[in-house]
Design a protein around this motif. Structure first.
Motif, PDB file in Angstrom:
ATOM      1  N   PRO A   1      68.402  57.953  13.872  1.00 46.58           N
ATOM      2  CA  PRO A   1      67.381  58.550  12.996  1.00 46.58           C
ATOM      3  C   PRO A   1      66.313  57.580  12.518  1.00 46.58           C
ATOM      4  O   PRO A   1      65.127  57.913  12.475  1.00 46.58           O
ATOM      5  N   GLY A   2      66.709  56.374  12.183  1.00 48.26           N
ATOM      6  CA  GLY A   2      65.740  55.412  11.668  1.00 48.26           C
ATOM      7  C   GLY A   2      64.818  54.836  12.726  1.00 48.26           C
ATOM      8  O   GLY A   2      63.832  54.170  12.387  1.00 48.26           O
ATOM      9  N   GLN A   3      65.128  55.060  13.999  1.00 48.93           N
ATOM     10  CA  GLN A   3      64.332  54.492  15.088  1.00 48.93           C
ATOM     11  C   GLN A   3      63.523  55.534  15.857  1.00 48.93           C
ATOM     12  O   GLN A   3      62.644  55.177  16.642  1.00 48.93           O
ATOM     13  N   GLN A   4      63.814  56.796  15.637  1.00 48.07           N
ATOM     14  CA  GLN A   4      63.155  57.844  16.417  1.00 48.07           C
ATOM     15  C   GLN A   4      61.637  57.848  16.219  1.00 48.07           C
ATOM     16  O   GLN A   4      60.880  58.085  17.159  1.00 48.07           O
TER      17      GLN A   4
ATOM     18  N   HIS B   1      59.752  55.233  15.589  1.00 49.32           N
ATOM     19  CA  HIS B   1      59.202  54.112  16.351  1.00 49.32           C
ATOM     20  C   HIS B   1      59.116  54.464  17.835  1.00 49.32           C
ATOM     21  O   HIS B   1      58.139  54.119  18.512  1.00 49.32           O
ATOM     22  N   LEU B   2      60.142  55.144  18.330  1.00 49.44           N
ATOM     23  CA  LEU B   2      60.147  55.556  19.723  1.00 49.44           C
ATOM     24  C   LEU B   2      58.991  56.504  20.014  1.00 49.44           C
ATOM     25  O   LEU B   2      58.239  56.316  20.975  1.00 49.44           O
ATOM     26  N   ALA B   3      58.829  57.504  19.166  1.00 55.80           N
ATOM     27  CA  ALA B   3      57.749  58.478  19.361  1.00 55.80           C
ATOM     28  C   ALA B   3      56.378  57.818  19.273  1.00 55.80           C
ATOM     29  O   ALA B   3      55.482  58.106  20.073  1.00 55.80           O
ATOM     30  N   ASP B   4      56.209  56.924  18.305  1.00 56.44           N
ATOM     31  CA  ASP B   4      54.915  56.252  18.138  1.00 56.44           C
ATOM     32  C   ASP B   4      54.573  55.398  19.356  1.00 56.44           C
ATOM     33  O   ASP B   4      53.424  55.379  19.818  1.00 56.44           O
ATOM     34  N   ALA B   5      55.580  54.679  19.881  1.00 61.41           N
ATOM     35  CA  ALA B   5      55.328  53.799  21.032  1.00 61.41           C
ATOM     36  C   ALA B   5      54.994  54.617  22.274  1.00 61.41           C
ATOM     37  O   ALA B   5      54.082  54.259  23.038  1.00 61.41           O
ATOM     38  N   LEU B   6      55.707  55.707  22.473  1.00 57.40           N
ATOM     39  CA  LEU B   6      55.431  56.546  23.636  1.00 57.40           C
ATOM     40  C   LEU B   6      54.051  57.183  23.529  1.00 57.40           C
ATOM     41  O   LEU B   6      53.316  57.280  24.517  1.00 57.40           O
ATOM     42  N   PHE B   7      53.698  57.616  22.320  1.00 60.94           N
ATOM     43  CA  PHE B   7      52.368  58.208  22.139  1.00 60.94           C
ATOM     44  C   PHE B   7      51.280  57.170  22.403  1.00 60.94           C
ATOM     45  O   PHE B   7      50.283  57.447  23.080  1.00 60.94           O
ATOM     46  N   ALA B   8      51.478  55.957  21.868  1.00 60.45           N
ATOM     47  CA  ALA B   8      50.494  54.888  22.084  1.00 60.45           C
ATOM     48  C   ALA B   8      50.359  54.579  23.575  1.00 60.45           C
ATOM     49  O   ALA B   8      49.256  54.329  24.077  1.00 60.45           O
ATOM     50  N   ALA B   9      51.485  54.618  24.294  1.00 57.37           N
ATOM     51  CA  ALA B   9      51.450  54.356  25.737  1.00 57.37           C
ATOM     52  C   ALA B   9      50.620  55.402  26.469  1.00 57.37           C
ATOM     53  O   ALA B   9      49.838  55.082  27.375  1.00 57.37           O
ATOM     54  N   THR B  10      50.765  56.657  26.049  1.00 55.36           N
ATOM     55  CA  THR B  10      50.054  57.736  26.751  1.00 55.36           C
ATOM     56  C   THR B  10      48.557  57.738  26.484  1.00 55.36           C
ATOM     57  O   THR B  10      47.826  58.491  27.126  1.00 55.36           O
ATOM     58  N   ARG B  11      48.093  56.906  25.552  1.00 57.51           N
ATOM     59  CA  ARG B  11      46.645  56.762  25.395  1.00 57.51           C
ATOM     60  C   ARG B  11      46.047  55.993  26.582  1.00 57.51           C
ATOM     61  O   ARG B  11      44.833  56.002  26.778  1.00 57.51           O
ATOM     62  N   HIS B  12      46.919  55.327  27.352  1.00 60.45           N
ATOM     63  CA  HIS B  12      46.468  54.560  28.509  1.00 60.45           C
ATOM     64  C   HIS B  12      46.833  55.254  29.818  1.00 60.45           C
ATOM     65  O   HIS B  12      46.010  55.371  30.710  1.00 60.45           O
ATOM     66  N   TRP B  13      48.092  55.704  29.919  1.00 58.58           N
ATOM     67  CA  TRP B  13      48.567  56.349  31.148  1.00 58.58           C
ATOM     68  C   TRP B  13      49.864  57.096  30.831  1.00 58.58           C
ATOM     69  O   TRP B  13      50.473  56.874  29.791  1.00 58.58           O
ATOM     70  N   GLY B  14      50.264  57.966  31.708  1.00 57.65           N
ATOM     71  CA  GLY B  14      51.466  58.757  31.473  1.00 57.65           C
ATOM     72  C   GLY B  14      52.747  57.957  31.653  1.00 57.65           C
ATOM     73  O   GLY B  14      52.793  56.992  32.427  1.00 57.65           O
TER      74      GLY B  14
END
Length: 220
Positions: A64-67, A69-82
């Motif tokens: 729960p405490g890391q979810q 961070h996971l979502a934010d990092a994946l979203f930030a990644a998709t600003r560049h590529w899938g």
């Protein structure tokens, strides 16, 4: 399309042909009916990979405490590529027996606690150098490669570990740590025992650091 399919049917021709658009039959005269291939693989004939990177995502990211961070990092990644998450490739949640048996394999031990393999890649259409109108599109390939690198840089801000050798960056300078981690020393010892002359060579394979990039010249 979302399907739940028993694994025992993954290679059952009679079952697979009932699913629209999933497989394509061999259309050569006299070909056996069981000659099938995944429809999604058709475009891979002659394709040129512009970039391909992967990273193991540890199960701790699902706490729960890391979810967030996971979502934010994946979203930030998709600003560049899938980025795609392949849950069938991590072993987190497997039985104790399966995990114990997997300790003896060559793959980076990060797979033992990974809930998924994150992959980012891009490819171009079938390309054949020297054939007018079908030459590689180098500028586009380089743009895609840079975007993939930026996307995976964001993903690796998480405790993402290593890479899967069969789905990895051809240019990974840290390939020994990425592909095999703590297993590399053991694998190199096996290589030295059974192939002391280094006869068998592959790009970024165990022991390849002792040879030139083309595999023809032994290093000092």
């Amino acid at each position: 399309m979302i399907m739940a399919v028993p694994a025992r049917n993954f290679w059952d021709p009679a079952f697979l042909t009932q699913l629209p658009g999933l497989v394509i039959a061999d259309d050569r005269p006299g070909a056996p009916k069981a000659n099938l291939f995944w429809a999604g693989n058709l475009g891979e004939a002659g394709q040129v990979l512009h970039g391909y990177q992967s990273a193991w995502l540890p199960s701790s990211l699902l706490q729960p405490g890391q979810q967030g961070h996971l979502a934010d990092a994946l979203f930030a990644a998709t600003r560049h590529w899938g980025i795609s998450l392949h849950f069938n490739k991590g072993l987190a949640g497997a039985s104790v027996e399966a995990i114990e048996a997997a300790h003896d394999m060559a793959t980076n031990p990060a797979v033992l606690d990974a809930f998924a393999l994150a992959i980012s890649g891009a490819e171009g259409p079938p390309t054949y150098p020297g054939i007018p109108g079908h030459e590689p599109d180098v500028p586009t390939a380089r743009r895609h490669a840079a975007a993939i690198d930026n996307a995976m840089t964001e993903a690796r801000k998480l405790p993402a570990v290593g890479s899967y050798v069969s789905e990895s960056d051809f240019f990974d300078e840290a390939w020994r740590e990425s592909f095999w981690g703590a297993n590399y020393a053991r694998l190199l010892a096996v290589k030295d025992k059974y192939d002391p002359g280094g006869l068998f060579f592959v790009h970024h394979g165990v022991g390849s650091e002792r040879w030139s990039a083309d595999g023809f010249t032994r290093g000092t």
